[in-house]
Design an enzyme around this catalytic site. Structure first.
Site, PDB file in Angstrom:
ATOM      1  N   TYR A   1       9.697  -2.023  17.403  1.00  9.27           N
ATOM      2  CA  TYR A   1      10.973  -2.089  17.552  1.00  9.27           C
ATOM      3  C   TYR A   1      11.572  -3.553  18.038  1.00  9.27           C
ATOM      4  CZ  TYR A   1      16.115  -0.896  18.938  1.00  9.27           C
ATOM      5  OH  TYR A   1      17.321  -0.886  18.938  1.00  9.27           O
TER       6      TYR A   1
ATOM      7  N   ALA B   1       9.621  -6.249  17.867  1.00  9.98           N
ATOM      8  CA  ALA B   1       9.202  -7.256  17.164  1.00  9.98           C
ATOM      9  C   ALA B   1      10.407  -7.267  15.928  1.00  9.98           C
ATOM     10  CB  ALA B   1       7.902  -6.957  16.363  1.00  9.98           C
TER      11      ALA B   1
HETATM   12  N1  LIG Z   1      21.961   2.901  21.316  1.00 10.96           N
HETATM   13  C1  LIG Z   1      21.504   2.052  21.857  1.00 10.96           C
HETATM   14  O1  LIG Z   1      21.301   1.971  23.039  1.00 10.96           O
HETATM   15  C2  LIG Z   1      21.316   0.728  21.216  1.00 10.96           C
HETATM   16  C3  LIG Z   1      20.733  -0.459  21.945  1.00 10.96           C
HETATM   17  C4  LIG Z   1      20.344  -1.556  21.162  1.00 10.96           C
HETATM   18  C5  LIG Z   1      20.300  -1.595  20.079  1.00 10.96           C
HETATM   19  N2  LIG Z   1      20.964  -0.510  19.008  1.00 10.96           N
HETATM   20  C6  LIG Z   1      20.872  -0.586  17.693  1.00 10.96           C
HETATM   21  O2  LIG Z   1      22.197  -0.372  16.983  1.00 10.96           O
HETATM   22  C7  LIG Z   1      22.239   0.258  15.771  1.00 10.96           C
HETATM   23  C8  LIG Z   1      22.891   1.315  15.856  1.00 10.96           C
HETATM   24  O3  LIG Z   1      22.165   2.297  16.776  1.00 10.96           O
HETATM   25  P1  LIG Z   1      22.972   3.486  17.130  1.00 10.96           P
HETATM   26  O4  LIG Z   1      22.558   3.833  18.707  1.00 10.96           O
HETATM   27  O5  LIG Z   1      24.087   3.874  16.584  1.00 10.96           O
HETATM   28  O6  LIG Z   1      21.842   4.608  16.245  1.00 10.96           O
HETATM   29  P2  LIG Z   1      22.029   6.132  15.773  1.00 10.96           P
HETATM   30  O7  LIG Z   1      23.050   7.115  16.389  1.00 10.96           O
HETATM   31  O8  LIG Z   1      20.719   6.456  15.716  1.00 10.96           O
HETATM   32  O9  LIG Z   1      22.414   5.677  14.203  1.00 10.96           O
HETATM   33  C9  LIG Z   1      21.609   4.942  13.457  1.00 10.96           C
HETATM   34  C10 LIG Z   1      22.530   4.815  12.051  1.00 10.96           C
HETATM   35  O10 LIG Z   1      21.879   4.021  11.198  1.00 10.96           O
HETATM   36  C11 LIG Z   1      21.427   4.727   9.989  1.00 10.96           C
HETATM   37  N3  LIG Z   1      20.270   4.323   9.224  1.00 10.96           N
HETATM   38  C12 LIG Z   1      18.942   4.428   9.855  1.00 10.96           C
HETATM   39  N4  LIG Z   1      17.957   3.993   8.997  1.00 10.96           N
HETATM   40  C13 LIG Z   1      18.475   3.758   7.817  1.00 10.96           C
HETATM   41  C14 LIG Z   1      18.424   3.618   6.493  1.00 10.96           C
HETATM   42  N5  LIG Z   1      16.663   3.315   6.216  1.00 10.96           N
HETATM   43  N6  LIG Z   1      19.111   3.206   5.531  1.00 10.96           N
HETATM   44  C15 LIG Z   1      20.675   3.424   5.914  1.00 10.96           C
HETATM   45  N7  LIG Z   1      20.984   3.922   7.013  1.00 10.96           N
HETATM   46  C16 LIG Z   1      20.265   3.985   8.084  1.00 10.96           C
HETATM   47  C17 LIG Z   1      21.374   6.374  10.407  1.00 10.96           C
HETATM   48  O11 LIG Z   1      21.640   7.218   9.384  1.00 10.96           O
HETATM   49  P3  LIG Z   1      21.113   8.676   9.372  1.00 10.96           P
HETATM   50  O12 LIG Z   1      22.530   9.485   9.712  1.00 10.96           O
HETATM   51  O13 LIG Z   1      20.817   8.829   7.700  1.00 10.96           O
HETATM   52  O14 LIG Z   1      20.048   8.844  10.162  1.00 10.96           O
HETATM   53  C18 LIG Z   1      22.676   6.227  11.378  1.00 10.96           C
HETATM   54  O15 LIG Z   1      23.951   6.326  10.800  1.00 10.96           O
HETATM   55  C19 LIG Z   1      20.898   0.064  15.483  1.00 10.96           C
HETATM   56  O16 LIG Z   1      20.301  -1.066  15.026  1.00 10.96           O
HETATM   57  C20 LIG Z   1      20.022   0.194  16.954  1.00 10.96           C
HETATM   58  O17 LIG Z   1      18.732  -0.256  16.832  1.00 10.96           O
HETATM   59  C21 LIG Z   1      21.244   0.445  19.710  1.00 10.96           C
END
Ligand SMILES: NC(=O)c1ccc[n+]([C@@H]2O[C@H](COP(=O)([O-])OP(=O)(O)OC[C@H]3O[C@@H](n4cnc5c(N)ncnc54)[C@H](OP(=O)(O)O)[C@@H]3O)[C@@H](O)[C@H]2O)c1
Length: 246
Positions: free
Chosen positions: A154, A156
């Site tokens: 992650y 990386a």
């Molecule tokens: N929450 C945190 O603390 C945090 C911190 C730093 C960065 N981020 C980044 O912020 C972004 C959103 O995170 P989040 O917390 O909202 O995560 P989340 O609640 O797990 O939601 C992730 C979303 O991405 C979709 N997704 C995952 N893989 C996919 C793929 N191959 N193709 C299309 N859609 C895909 C998921 O779809 P499905 O419903 O089908 O799984 C879901 O809608 C991510 O890039 C994460 O790394 C989050």
């Protein structure tokens, strides 16, 4: 079409949904990327379509598949003729120590978080280049900066997203396309659900603001970077973490 045309990946829950709703609240048309047709995903899509008639374009694609991504942007081009804002939000983590990490866990995180961002940026940029304007915002993470143990894949991938965003900003500036990144800290979404209460307490103690962020905190940052108010901000990473990495 006068409304801004925005595509958000992974937009049916968490941060992506908040970003889509932030742009919809502003009157934009939003292509809401989803990778499955699970009932809860369809329920969100139907709600958004009901609340914002004519401004929601559901686009199904697994962003780790270059073919899916190409088809998704063909659908966007067919519907709107172009694109003003691309938000590469979809991503996931699969944590384990590097020596225990499976090849599948390595590949799936790199393929989605880094290669998916590349694939979507490339297709979006071709649409934007034709109109000589646009803004791309990529969601990285503070893990790109702090490189925590247990997150080799992650960290990386998200560090790659930062470097990629800066390179792309330099390449696309002459086409009047800006590229920036947002690095969220701990944000209360399903991604944090897996953590125990004790671990959450430990993390909270590290955050000067003493609270986890909300998805709306990230949506506001993305909305700003994509707006004309940020027209001289390019190749930047905006950290939104309550002071965690200060
Ligand atoms: N929450 C945190 O603390 C945090 C911190 C730093 C960065 N981020 C980044 O912020 C972004 C959103 O995170 P989040 O917390 O909202 O995560 P989340 O609640 O797990 O939601 C992730 C979303 O991405 C979709 N997704 C995952 N893989 C996919 C793929 N191959 N193709 C299309 N859609 C895909 C998921 O779809 P499905 O419903 O089908 O799984 C879901 O809608 C991510 O890039 C994460 O790394 C989050």
């Amino acid at each position: 079409m006068n409304a801004r045309r925005v595509c958000v990946t992974g937009a049916t829950r968490g941060i992506g949904l908040a970003i889509a709703e932030r742009f919809l609240a502003d009157g934009a048309c939003v292509a809401v990327n989803h990778r499955s047709d699970r009932p809860e995903v369809l329920a969100v899509l139907h709600r958004l379509e009901r609340e914002h008639p004519g401004r929601v374009l559901p686009v199904r694609a697994d962003i780790s598949s270059f073919d899916d991504v190409k088809r998704m942007f063909q659908e966007i081009k067919a519907a709107w003729g172009g694109l003003d804002v691309q938000v590469n939000n979809a991503g996931h983590a699969e944590d384990s120590y590097a020596l225990m990490m499976s090849e599948d866990a390595w590949r799936s995180v790199i393929d989605t978080d880094l290669s998916g961002t590349f694939a979507c940026s490339k297709q979006a940029a071709w649409l934007m280049a034709a109109q000589k304007s646009g803004a791309i915002v990529n969601i990285s993470s503070v893990s790109a900066i702090t490189s925590p143990a247990g997150q080799a894949n992650y960290a990386a991938a998200k560090a790659g997203v930062l470097a990629f965003s800066k390179t792309l900003a330099k390449e696309l500036a002459r086409m009047n396309i800006r590229v920036n990144a947002v690095a969220p800290g701990f944000i209360e979404t399903e991604m944090l659900d897996g953590l125990s209460a004790a671990v959450k307490e430990d993390y909270l103690a590290l955050i000067p603001d003493r609270r986890f962020g909300q998805a709306e905190d990230i949506a506001n940052a993305v909305h700003f970077l994509a707006s004309p108010a940020a027209s001289y901000i390019n190749g930047h990473c905006l950290v939104v973490d309550g002071g965690l990495t200060a």
